[in-house]
Design a protein around this motif. Structure first.
Motif, PDB file in Angstrom:
ATOM      1  N   GLY A  68      49.550  49.516  48.217  1.00 15.83           N
ATOM      2  CA  GLY A  68      49.424  50.917  48.577  1.00 15.83           C
ATOM      3  C   GLY A  68      48.314  51.632  47.852  1.00 15.83           C
ATOM      4  O   GLY A  68      48.107  52.829  48.051  1.00 15.83           O
ATOM      5  N   GLN A  69      47.572  50.952  46.998  1.00 16.95           N
ATOM      6  CA  GLN A  69      46.496  51.583  46.245  1.00 16.95           C
ATOM      7  C   GLN A  69      45.257  51.642  47.138  1.00 16.95           C
ATOM      8  O   GLN A  69      44.854  50.652  47.732  1.00 16.95           O
ATOM      9  N   VAL A  70      44.657  52.792  47.216  1.00 13.02           N
ATOM     10  CA  VAL A  70      43.472  52.987  48.047  1.00 13.02           C
ATOM     11  C   VAL A  70      42.240  52.917  47.145  1.00 13.02           C
ATOM     12  O   VAL A  70      42.157  53.605  46.128  1.00 13.02           O
ATOM     13  N   LEU A  71      41.304  52.062  47.531  1.00 15.35           N
ATOM     14  CA  LEU A  71      40.089  51.874  46.745  1.00 15.35           C
ATOM     15  C   LEU A  71      38.865  51.974  47.647  1.00 15.35           C
ATOM     16  O   LEU A  71      38.913  51.650  48.833  1.00 15.35           O
ATOM     17  N   LEU A  72      37.796  52.389  47.070  1.00 14.41           N
ATOM     18  CA  LEU A  72      36.520  52.357  47.770  1.00 14.41           C
ATOM     19  C   LEU A  72      36.041  50.909  47.806  1.00 14.41           C
ATOM     20  O   LEU A  72      36.442  50.075  46.991  1.00 14.41           O
ATOM     21  N   ALA A  73      35.154  50.620  48.695  1.00 12.11           N
ATOM     22  CA  ALA A  73      34.629  49.263  48.838  1.00 12.11           C
ATOM     23  C   ALA A  73      33.933  48.818  47.554  1.00 12.11           C
ATOM     24  O   ALA A  73      34.071  47.665  47.125  1.00 12.11           O
ATOM     25  N   SER A  74      33.189  49.712  46.930  1.00  6.96           N
ATOM     26  CA  SER A  74      32.478  49.340  45.710  1.00  6.96           C
ATOM     27  C   SER A  74      33.458  49.041  44.568  1.00  6.96           C
ATOM     28  O   SER A  74      33.267  48.106  43.796  1.00  6.96           O
ATOM     29  N   GLU A  75      34.540  49.826  44.472  1.00  4.13           N
ATOM     30  CA  GLU A  75      35.560  49.574  43.446  1.00  4.13           C
ATOM     31  C   GLU A  75      36.264  48.243  43.712  1.00  4.13           C
ATOM     32  O   GLU A  75      36.546  47.484  42.783  1.00  4.13           O
ATOM     33  N   PHE A  76      36.528  47.982  44.995  1.00  2.00           N
ATOM     34  CA  PHE A  76      37.181  46.738  45.373  1.00  2.00           C
ATOM     35  C   PHE A  76      36.291  45.548  44.999  1.00  2.00           C
ATOM     36  O   PHE A  76      36.769  44.553  44.456  1.00  2.00           O
ATOM     37  N   TYR A  77      35.009  45.662  45.265  1.00  5.11           N
ATOM     38  CA  TYR A  77      34.053  44.609  44.931  1.00  5.11           C
ATOM     39  C   TYR A  77      33.982  44.402  43.415  1.00  5.11           C
ATOM     40  O   TYR A  77      33.991  43.269  42.931  1.00  5.11           O
ATOM     41  N   LEU A  78      33.911  45.502  42.672  1.00  3.66           N
ATOM     42  CA  LEU A  78      33.841  45.400  41.209  1.00  3.66           C
ATOM     43  C   LEU A  78      35.087  44.747  40.624  1.00  3.66           C
ATOM     44  O   LEU A  78      35.002  43.918  39.712  1.00  3.66           O
ATOM     45  N   ARG A  79      36.238  45.132  41.145  1.00  3.61           N
ATOM     46  CA  ARG A  79      37.483  44.511  40.664  1.00  3.61           C
ATOM     47  C   ARG A  79      37.531  43.022  40.981  1.00  3.61           C
ATOM     48  O   ARG A  79      38.008  42.219  40.188  1.00  3.61           O
ATOM     49  N   GLY A  80      37.053  42.676  42.163  1.00  3.30           N
ATOM     50  CA  GLY A  80      37.010  41.263  42.553  1.00  3.30           C
ATOM     51  C   GLY A  80      36.079  40.471  41.653  1.00  3.30           C
ATOM     52  O   GLY A  80      36.402  39.357  41.219  1.00  3.30           O
ATOM     53  N   ALA A  81      34.896  41.042  41.369  1.00  4.04           N
ATOM     54  CA  ALA A  81      33.935  40.371  40.496  1.00  4.04           C
ATOM     55  C   ALA A  81      34.497  40.247  39.078  1.00  4.04           C
ATOM     56  O   ALA A  81      34.349  39.209  38.414  1.00  4.04           O
ATOM     57  N   TYR A  82      35.154  41.306  38.623  1.00  8.59           N
ATOM     58  CA  TYR A  82      35.770  41.285  37.289  1.00  8.59           C
ATOM     59  C   TYR A  82      36.872  40.230  37.227  1.00  8.59           C
ATOM     60  O   TYR A  82      36.981  39.474  36.247  1.00  8.59           O
ATOM     61  N   ALA A  83      37.685  40.143  38.293  1.00 12.00           N
ATOM     62  CA  ALA A  83      38.762  39.149  38.340  1.00 12.00           C
ATOM     63  C   ALA A  83      38.181  37.734  38.320  1.00 12.00           C
ATOM     64  O   ALA A  83      38.713  36.843  37.641  1.00 12.00           O
ATOM     65  N   ALA A  84      37.107  37.510  39.050  1.00 14.25           N
ATOM     66  CA  ALA A  84      36.476  36.181  39.070  1.00 14.25           C
ATOM     67  C   ALA A  84      35.942  35.832  37.682  1.00 14.25           C
ATOM     68  O   ALA A  84      36.092  34.703  37.206  1.00 14.25           O
ATOM     69  N   ARG A  85      35.316  36.805  37.013  1.00 14.65           N
ATOM     70  CA  ARG A  85      34.797  36.572  35.675  1.00 14.65           C
ATOM     71  C   ARG A  85      35.941  36.284  34.698  1.00 14.65           C
ATOM     72  O   ARG A  85      35.859  35.395  33.849  1.00 14.65           O
ATOM     73  N   LEU A  86      37.049  37.025  34.837  1.00 10.06           N
ATOM     74  CA  LEU A  86      38.215  36.795  33.972  1.00 10.06           C
ATOM     75  C   LEU A  86      38.793  35.399  34.202  1.00 10.06           C
ATOM     76  O   LEU A  86      39.173  34.722  33.236  1.00 10.06           O
ATOM     77  N   LYS A  87      38.845  34.945  35.457  1.00  9.93           N
ATOM     78  CA  LYS A  87      39.348  33.597  35.745  1.00  9.93           C
ATOM     79  C   LYS A  87      38.469  32.546  35.062  1.00  9.93           C
ATOM     80  O   LYS A  87      38.978  31.591  34.484  1.00  9.93           O
ATOM     81  N   ASP A  88      37.150  32.741  35.132  1.00 15.28           N
ATOM     82  CA  ASP A  88      36.239  31.804  34.476  1.00 15.28           C
ATOM     83  C   ASP A  88      36.438  31.818  32.960  1.00 15.28           C
ATOM     84  O   ASP A  88      36.464  30.765  32.311  1.00 15.28           O
ATOM     85  N   GLU A  89      36.571  32.995  32.385  1.00 14.10           N
ATOM     86  CA  GLU A  89      36.779  33.102  30.945  1.00 14.10           C
ATOM     87  C   GLU A  89      38.114  32.493  30.521  1.00 14.10           C
ATOM     88  O   GLU A  89      38.205  31.863  29.472  1.00 14.10           O
ATOM     89  N   ILE A  90      39.140  32.694  31.353  1.00  8.38           N
ATOM     90  CA  ILE A  90      40.456  32.099  31.056  1.00  8.38           C
ATOM     91  C   ILE A  90      40.354  30.578  31.071  1.00  8.38           C
ATOM     92  O   ILE A  90      40.874  29.899  30.177  1.00  8.38           O
ATOM     93  N   ALA A  91      39.669  30.025  32.061  1.00  7.00           N
ATOM     94  CA  ALA A  91      39.502  28.565  32.129  1.00  7.00           C
ATOM     95  C   ALA A  91      38.708  28.058  30.918  1.00  7.00           C
ATOM     96  O   ALA A  91      39.079  27.044  30.303  1.00  7.00           O
ATOM     97  N   THR A  92      37.661  28.781  30.566  1.00 11.09           N
ATOM     98  CA  THR A  92      36.856  28.395  29.405  1.00 11.09           C
ATOM     99  C   THR A  92      37.674  28.482  28.124  1.00 11.09           C
ATOM    100  O   THR A  92      37.588  27.598  27.259  1.00 11.09           O
ATOM    101  N   GLN A  93      38.480  29.522  28.027  1.00 12.10           N
ATOM    102  CA  GLN A  93      39.305  29.705  26.827  1.00 12.10           C
ATOM    103  C   GLN A  93      40.361  28.602  26.728  1.00 12.10           C
ATOM    104  O   GLN A  93      40.660  28.124  25.625  1.00 12.10           O
ATOM    105  N   LYS A  94      40.909  28.179  27.863  1.00  9.34           N
ATOM    106  CA  LYS A  94      41.885  27.077  27.837  1.00  9.34           C
ATOM    107  C   LYS A  94      41.229  25.788  27.359  1.00  9.34           C
ATOM    108  O   LYS A  94      41.825  25.021  26.598  1.00  9.34           O
TER     109      LYS A  94
END
Length: 153
Positions: free
Chosen positions: A55-81
């Protein structure tokens, strides 16, 4: 009487020093592991807090930034493991080195205790011999004195 002297005392001191150094190294590796786990936990928290709620409404740019941030976090989590796995190997190696150093030091300490016990046993025997000799001499002295008294009478 001679004083107890453990000929390998310097070696024992060195082994104790090595054991203490290995313990310090092990504690350092454990600290590194703890820090790596805390960083992984922080990354996972950041990943969870970045997820979208329904139900959260986001602008396309915010959605893109969150997606990019999530992808970077996944990479960092894998690297940290991977980092955690490497640090765990180092911790295991440090633990094995400490155990080996501890065994070496303990073996020499036990040898020193055994040699000290043998020395104390030797001292007891020597004291017993001295007491026996003194008793024999005293008995001989008394007999000699009594013989002299008998002769004089």
């Amino acid at each position: 009487m001679k004083k107890f002297d453990f000929r390998l005392e310097k070696v024992l001191q060195y082994r104790t020093l090595v054991k203490d150094e290995k313990l310090r190294e092990l504690m350092l590796r454990n600290y590194e592991l703890q820090q790596a786990r805390q960083k992984l936990e922080q990354l996972e928290q950041a990943f969870l807090s970045n997820q979208l709620s329904s139900g959260q409404v986001l602008l396309a740019s915010e959605f893109y930034l969150r997606g990019a941030y999530a992808a970077r976090l996944k990479d960092e989590i894998a690297t940290q493991k991977e980092t955690i796995e490497k640090v765990q190997v180092k911790v295991q190696e440090a633990m094995e080195a400490y155990i080996e150093a501890s065994k070496d030091q303990k073996a020499l300490a036990m040898l020193k205790d055994k040699k000290r016990a043998e020395y104390m046993e030797w001292i007891d025997k020597e004291l017993g011999k001295n007491l026996d000799e003194m008793s024999i001499q005293r008995a001989g002295y008394k007999r000699g004195k009594q013989s002299n008294m008998d002769v004089k009478e």
